[in-house]
Design a protein around this motif. Structure first.
Motif, PDB file in Angstrom:
ATOM      1  N   VAL A  11       0.872  -1.181   0.000  1.00  0.00           N
ATOM      2  CA  VAL A  11       0.000   0.000   0.000  1.00  0.00           C
ATOM      3  C   VAL A  11       0.907   1.229   0.000  1.00  0.00           C
ATOM      4  O   VAL A  11       1.200   1.794   1.056  1.00  0.00           O
ATOM      5  CB  VAL A  11      -0.942   0.011   1.220  1.00  0.00           C
ATOM      6  N   PRO A  12       1.390   1.658  -1.157  1.00  0.00           N
ATOM      7  CA  PRO A  12       2.350   2.768  -1.168  1.00  0.00           C
ATOM      8  C   PRO A  12       1.723   4.082  -0.734  1.00  0.00           C
ATOM      9  O   PRO A  12       0.560   4.353  -1.040  1.00  0.00           O
ATOM     10  CB  PRO A  12       2.800   2.826  -2.636  1.00  0.00           C
ATOM     11  N   PRO A  13       2.497   4.908  -0.012  1.00  0.00           N
ATOM     12  CA  PRO A  13       2.057   6.257   0.324  1.00  0.00           C
ATOM     13  C   PRO A  13       2.313   7.162  -0.879  1.00  0.00           C
ATOM     14  O   PRO A  13       3.446   7.510  -1.174  1.00  0.00           O
ATOM     15  CB  PRO A  13       2.937   6.624   1.522  1.00  0.00           C
ATOM     16  N   VAL A  14       1.267   7.523  -1.577  1.00  0.00           N
ATOM     17  CA  VAL A  14       1.376   8.124  -2.914  1.00  0.00           C
ATOM     18  C   VAL A  14       1.972   9.531  -2.845  1.00  0.00           C
ATOM     19  O   VAL A  14       1.479  10.394  -2.106  1.00  0.00           O
ATOM     20  CB  VAL A  14      -0.008   8.172  -3.585  1.00  0.00           C
ATOM     21  N   SER A  50       4.860  10.901   2.689  1.00  0.00           N
ATOM     22  CA  SER A  50       5.412  10.921   1.324  1.00  0.00           C
ATOM     23  C   SER A  50       4.547  11.730   0.368  1.00  0.00           C
ATOM     24  O   SER A  50       4.999  12.107  -0.714  1.00  0.00           O
ATOM     25  CB  SER A  50       5.568   9.495   0.794  1.00  0.00           C
ATOM     26  N   SER A  51       3.298  11.986   0.759  1.00  0.00           N
ATOM     27  CA  SER A  51       2.413  12.842  -0.032  1.00  0.00           C
ATOM     28  C   SER A  51       2.651  14.319   0.241  1.00  0.00           C
ATOM     29  O   SER A  51       2.003  15.170  -0.375  1.00  0.00           O
ATOM     30  CB  SER A  51       0.947  12.527   0.276  1.00  0.00           C
ATOM     31  N   VAL A  63      -8.094  18.300  -3.539  1.00  0.00           N
ATOM     32  CA  VAL A  63      -7.834  18.007  -4.955  1.00  0.00           C
ATOM     33  C   VAL A  63      -7.165  16.644  -5.096  1.00  0.00           C
ATOM     34  O   VAL A  63      -7.541  15.819  -5.952  1.00  0.00           O
ATOM     35  CB  VAL A  63      -6.968  19.110  -5.590  1.00  0.00           C
ATOM     36  N   VAL A  64      -6.169  16.384  -4.263  1.00  0.00           N
ATOM     37  CA  VAL A  64      -5.472  15.095  -4.306  1.00  0.00           C
ATOM     38  C   VAL A  64      -6.445  13.949  -4.060  1.00  0.00           C
ATOM     39  O   VAL A  64      -6.503  12.973  -4.830  1.00  0.00           O
ATOM     40  CB  VAL A  64      -4.340  15.056  -3.261  1.00  0.00           C
ATOM     41  N   GLY A 213       7.508   4.297   1.001  1.00  0.00           N
ATOM     42  CA  GLY A 213       7.607   5.461   0.129  1.00  0.00           C
ATOM     43  C   GLY A 213       8.328   5.141  -1.166  1.00  0.00           C
ATOM     44  O   GLY A 213       7.970   5.631  -2.240  1.00  0.00           O
ATOM     45  N   LEU A 214       9.355   4.286  -1.082  1.00  0.00           N
ATOM     46  CA  LEU A 214      10.090   3.880  -2.277  1.00  0.00           C
ATOM     47  C   LEU A 214       9.212   3.091  -3.237  1.00  0.00           C
ATOM     48  O   LEU A 214       9.536   2.953  -4.417  1.00  0.00           O
ATOM     49  CB  LEU A 214      11.316   3.054  -1.874  1.00  0.00           C
TER      50      LEU A 214
END
Length: 309
Positions: A11-14, A50-51, A63-64, A213-214
């Motif tokens: 579940v990546p932190p976009v 990371s966002s 918006v995101v 995050g990577l």
């Protein structure tokens, strides 16, 4: 969609792509989501560290969230950060993300003001009481200056307050205690590690998934790692983890004499996504310091060494 029980996998932190004027680049954000979905991830976490959520206005956060939820359209669960200083402000974010269609709220302990452990517990209880979606605790002591204890996390989980934990504390012993303790919980609880560097170890000890995050840069790598872990092929998982550890060295390209670690790490993630053609601009939010051209070249060398360019 309904949050899986338990939530598991990658579940990546976009990351939040920005224009040169530091507005949200929605076209690049959509491409990034497509890049992650194509990489095989199991969910998306927006408006976290990371966002760059701490740097975004409420308008930009909206918006995101709207862009990602609309584009994903139920293909994957979308977790959204409701990260703010106090309970009333967090509840405002929870109402907003619920209205936008997020599947879960990710919440830290309160910060800025000094809090007692009892107040931290009450914070999560009040947030869960006011939320129509599951609440996942985000243990981020480096950012909020409060370490969530094992007793607090498991106690709130036993009450039905928490549906999971995203552990970015770096305390592997504490995380293991949560993983072991959750086996005795009456309900379903997801234990997720936020570590890019020890994901294989976390999975081996029984973690449900990873929030790296990577993973923005190399989602396929973390998907392969998780798959190897599920299959019990720990040699293959270790080899993939070591490749990802080498790639993670890109986060140190920034000169510490002129920028902080967050500027270097987030700048590297965005530079890598730009070099891979995923986002149009590698800008990070103000007041972070951008990477130099030479530092960006070093990011490219890390990508090439990992087979990503």
């Amino acid at each position: 969609m309904t949050l899986p029980a338990p939530l598991s996998g990658v579940v990546p932190p976009v990351c939040t792509p920005l224009t040169p004027e530091r507005e949200v680049d929605t076209a690049s954000l959509v491409r990034l989501v497509d890049h992650l979905v194509a990489g095989g991830v199991d969910g998306l976490f927006v408006l976290g560290t990371s966002s760059e959520a701490a740097h975004l206005t409420d308008r930009q956060r909206a918006v995101v969230l709207d862009t990602v939820v609309r584009h994903v359209a139920g293909q994957l669960p979308v977790l959204a950060g409701a990260i703010d200083m106090t309970t009333p402000r967090v509840l405002d974010h929870v109402r907003a993300l619920t209205g936008a269609g997020a599947d879960a709220a990710v919440v830290t302990a309160p910060f800025y003001t000094r809090t007692h452990p009892a107040e931290v517990r009450r914070h999560f209880q009040l947030v869960a009481r006011g939320s129509r979606v599951p609440v996942i605790a985000y243990d981020l002591p480096v950012g909020v200056h409060t370490k969530l204890s094992t007793e607090t996390v498991l106690g709130l989980a036993a009450e039905g307050v928490l549906a999971g934990l995203k552990d970015s504390s770096g305390d592997e012993g504490g995380f293991r205690a949560v993983v072991v303790g959750k086996r005795a919980l009456p309900g379903v609880f997801s234990a997720l590690t936020g570590s890019e560097l020890t994901a294989d170890a976390a999975l081996a000890m029984g973690a449900d998934g990873v929030v790296p995050g990577l993973g923005n840069v190399d989602p396929e790598g973390y998907v392969r790692l998780c798959r190897a872990g599920r299959e019990g092929d720990w040699a293959r998982a270790r080899a993939e983890q070591e490749r990802l550890c080498a790639l993670f060295r890109m986060t140190a390209v920034g000169d510490p004499a002129r920028m902080g670690g967050a500027s270097s790490a987030l700048g590297a993630f965005k530079a890598a996504l730009h070099l891979r053609g995923v986002i149009a601009c590698p800008a990070t939010a103000d007041p972070q310091i951008p990477l130099s051209p030479e530092e960006t070249k070093r990011v490219g060398k890390h990508l090439a060494a990992a087979g990503l360019l």
